[in-house]
Design a protein around this motif. Sequence first.
Motif, PDB file in Angstrom:
ATOM      1  N   GLN A  47      -6.752  -4.091  -6.492  1.00  8.01           N
ATOM      2  CA  GLN A  47      -5.330  -4.213  -6.137  1.00  8.01           C
ATOM      3  C   GLN A  47      -4.921  -3.117  -5.155  1.00  8.01           C
ATOM      4  O   GLN A  47      -4.200  -3.376  -4.185  1.00  8.01           O
ATOM      5  CB  GLN A  47      -4.461  -4.110  -7.390  1.00  8.01           C
ATOM      6  CG  GLN A  47      -4.499  -5.313  -8.286  1.00  8.01           C
ATOM      7  CD  GLN A  47      -3.589  -5.127  -9.493  1.00  8.01           C
ATOM      8  OE1 GLN A  47      -2.494  -4.573  -9.382  1.00  8.01           O
ATOM      9  NE2 GLN A  47      -4.042  -5.585 -10.651  1.00  8.01           N
ATOM     10  N   LEU A  48      -5.384  -1.899  -5.418  1.00  8.50           N
ATOM     11  CA  LEU A  48      -5.043  -0.780  -4.534  1.00  8.50           C
ATOM     12  C   LEU A  48      -5.658  -0.965  -3.147  1.00  8.50           C
ATOM     13  O   LEU A  48      -5.017  -0.663  -2.139  1.00  8.50           O
ATOM     14  CB  LEU A  48      -5.499   0.543  -5.148  1.00  8.50           C
ATOM     15  CG  LEU A  48      -4.716   1.000  -6.367  1.00  8.50           C
ATOM     16  CD1 LEU A  48      -5.404   2.188  -7.030  1.00  8.50           C
ATOM     17  CD2 LEU A  48      -3.285   1.358  -5.991  1.00  8.50           C
ATOM     18  N   GLU A  53      -4.872  -2.182   2.514  1.00 10.52           N
ATOM     19  CA  GLU A  53      -5.141  -2.979   3.710  1.00 10.52           C
ATOM     20  C   GLU A  53      -3.846  -3.516   4.309  1.00 10.52           C
ATOM     21  O   GLU A  53      -3.689  -3.567   5.536  1.00 10.52           O
ATOM     22  CB  GLU A  53      -6.085  -4.134   3.372  1.00 10.52           C
ATOM     23  CG  GLU A  53      -7.504  -3.686   3.083  1.00 10.52           C
ATOM     24  CD  GLU A  53      -8.375  -4.800   2.522  1.00 10.52           C
ATOM     25  OE1 GLU A  53      -7.907  -5.962   2.418  1.00 10.52           O
ATOM     26  OE2 GLU A  53      -9.533  -4.504   2.177  1.00 10.52           O
ATOM     27  N   THR A  54      -2.919  -3.910   3.457  1.00 14.18           N
ATOM     28  CA  THR A  54      -1.623  -4.403   3.926  1.00 14.18           C
ATOM     29  C   THR A  54      -0.876  -3.299   4.674  1.00 14.18           C
ATOM     30  O   THR A  54      -0.340  -3.533   5.773  1.00 14.18           O
ATOM     31  CB  THR A  54      -0.769  -4.908   2.744  1.00 14.18           C
ATOM     32  OG1 THR A  54      -1.481  -5.939   2.074  1.00 14.18           O
ATOM     33  CG2 THR A  54       0.576  -5.428   3.204  1.00 14.18           C
ATOM     34  N   TYR A  55      -0.844  -2.122   4.092  1.00  6.14           N
ATOM     35  CA  TYR A  55      -0.184  -0.989   4.752  1.00  6.14           C
ATOM     36  C   TYR A  55      -0.896  -0.610   6.045  1.00  6.14           C
ATOM     37  O   TYR A  55      -0.248  -0.283   7.047  1.00  6.14           O
ATOM     38  CB  TYR A  55      -0.108   0.223   3.826  1.00  6.14           C
ATOM     39  CG  TYR A  55       0.946   0.107   2.747  1.00  6.14           C
ATOM     40  CD1 TYR A  55       2.246  -0.298   3.034  1.00  6.14           C
ATOM     41  CD2 TYR A  55       0.645   0.410   1.429  1.00  6.14           C
ATOM     42  CE1 TYR A  55       3.205  -0.407   2.046  1.00  6.14           C
ATOM     43  CE2 TYR A  55       1.603   0.315   0.430  1.00  6.14           C
ATOM     44  CZ  TYR A  55       2.881  -0.095   0.751  1.00  6.14           C
ATOM     45  OH  TYR A  55       3.834  -0.200  -0.232  1.00  6.14           O
ATOM     46  N   ASP A  56      -2.223  -0.659   6.034  1.00 10.61           N
ATOM     47  CA  ASP A  56      -2.982  -0.331   7.245  1.00 10.61           C
ATOM     48  C   ASP A  56      -2.666  -1.313   8.373  1.00 10.61           C
ATOM     49  O   ASP A  56      -2.535  -0.914   9.536  1.00 10.61           O
ATOM     50  CB  ASP A  56      -4.491  -0.347   6.966  1.00 10.61           C
ATOM     51  CG  ASP A  56      -4.949   0.857   6.157  1.00 10.61           C
ATOM     52  OD1 ASP A  56      -4.179   1.842   6.046  1.00 10.61           O
ATOM     53  OD2 ASP A  56      -6.080   0.812   5.620  1.00 10.61           O
ATOM     54  N   ALA A  57      -2.541  -2.584   8.032  1.00  7.77           N
ATOM     55  CA  ALA A  57      -2.227  -3.598   9.042  1.00  7.77           C
ATOM     56  C   ALA A  57      -0.835  -3.353   9.635  1.00  7.77           C
ATOM     57  O   ALA A  57      -0.649  -3.434  10.858  1.00  7.77           O
ATOM     58  CB  ALA A  57      -2.310  -4.996   8.442  1.00  7.77           C
ATOM     59  N   GLY A  58       0.127  -3.037   8.780  1.00  8.91           N
ATOM     60  CA  GLY A  58       1.481  -2.735   9.269  1.00  8.91           C
ATOM     61  C   GLY A  58       1.490  -1.503  10.147  1.00  8.91           C
ATOM     62  O   GLY A  58       2.159  -1.463  11.197  1.00  8.91           O
ATOM     63  N   TYR A  59       0.741  -0.489   9.753  1.00  6.96           N
ATOM     64  CA  TYR A  59       0.655   0.753  10.534  1.00  6.96           C
ATOM     65  C   TYR A  59       0.012   0.474  11.891  1.00  6.96           C
ATOM     66  O   TYR A  59       0.496   0.933  12.919  1.00  6.96           O
ATOM     67  CB  TYR A  59      -0.154   1.789   9.746  1.00  6.96           C
ATOM     68  CG  TYR A  59      -0.287   3.122  10.435  1.00  6.96           C
ATOM     69  CD1 TYR A  59       0.767   4.021  10.449  1.00  6.96           C
ATOM     70  CD2 TYR A  59      -1.476   3.473  11.074  1.00  6.96           C
ATOM     71  CE1 TYR A  59       0.652   5.249  11.080  1.00  6.96           C
ATOM     72  CE2 TYR A  59      -1.596   4.696  11.706  1.00  6.96           C
ATOM     73  CZ  TYR A  59      -0.541   5.585  11.703  1.00  6.96           C
ATOM     74  OH  TYR A  59      -0.658   6.798  12.334  1.00  6.96           O
ATOM     75  N   GLN A 107       1.899   5.988   1.963  1.00 12.06           N
ATOM     76  CA  GLN A 107       1.109   6.890   1.118  1.00 12.06           C
ATOM     77  C   GLN A 107       1.784   7.104  -0.236  1.00 12.06           C
ATOM     78  O   GLN A 107       1.127   7.070  -1.283  1.00 12.06           O
ATOM     79  CB  GLN A 107       0.907   8.240   1.810  1.00 12.06           C
ATOM     80  CG  GLN A 107      -0.095   8.196   2.940  1.00 12.06           C
ATOM     81  CD  GLN A 107      -0.194   9.518   3.685  1.00 12.06           C
ATOM     82  OE1 GLN A 107       0.688  10.370   3.616  1.00 12.06           O
ATOM     83  NE2 GLN A 107      -1.282   9.675   4.432  1.00 12.06           N
ATOM     84  N   LYS A 108       3.093   7.304  -0.216  1.00 12.38           N
ATOM     85  CA  LYS A 108       3.826   7.498  -1.471  1.00 12.38           C
ATOM     86  C   LYS A 108       3.751   6.248  -2.348  1.00 12.38           C
ATOM     87  O   LYS A 108       3.554   6.343  -3.567  1.00 12.38           O
ATOM     88  CB  LYS A 108       5.290   7.848  -1.185  1.00 12.38           C
ATOM     89  CG  LYS A 108       5.499   9.246  -0.663  1.00 12.38           C
ATOM     90  CD  LYS A 108       6.961   9.502  -0.334  1.00 12.38           C
ATOM     91  CE  LYS A 108       7.133  10.840   0.359  1.00 12.38           C
ATOM     92  NZ  LYS A 108       8.505  11.041   0.839  1.00 12.38           N
TER      93      LYS A 108
END
Length: 166
Positions: A47-48, A53-59, A107-108
């Motif tokens: 899950q993490l 990966e979702t956050y990385d794609a947005g970034y 990150q938070k």
Amino acid sequence: MKQLKVLLISAIVVLMAQAATAQAKVAHVDVADIMQKMPAMVDAQKQLAKLGETYDAGYKTLVDEYQAKIKKYDQEAATVTDAINDERSKEVQEMQKRIVDYRDNAQKELQKKESDLVKPIMDKVKASIEKVGKAKGFQYVLNAADLLLADGPNITADVKKDLGFQ
């Protein structure tokens, strides 16, 4: 009376010597091994990873957009007015701030999600260690990762069994 005092003192010395030589029952357990192989922990890690990966794609999307604007603005800088260049500079600074804020928030959120997922698992492992340790008559159960020498009873397999996996 004097003999009674000597006898009493002797008895106290003998009892203290016995107490000093009595050994506490100690075992060790490999918490990292349990956590790493526990099915609930494997699911939490998946899950993490997915959330990461979702956050990385947005970034990456934000950074790509930023780099495209910088490239475009650099190419056009000589052909537009100072006012437009100043406006574009402010826009780029705002984009930089958005990127940094996004990264910090991601990150938070990941740390919070990890804590939310891992804490109940760790609590379950701790409860199982206590249960197994008490059932086997141990007074202390130490984490093998913190030991320089772990030459004694290892209850890792027993805890895994109690938790329902091997």
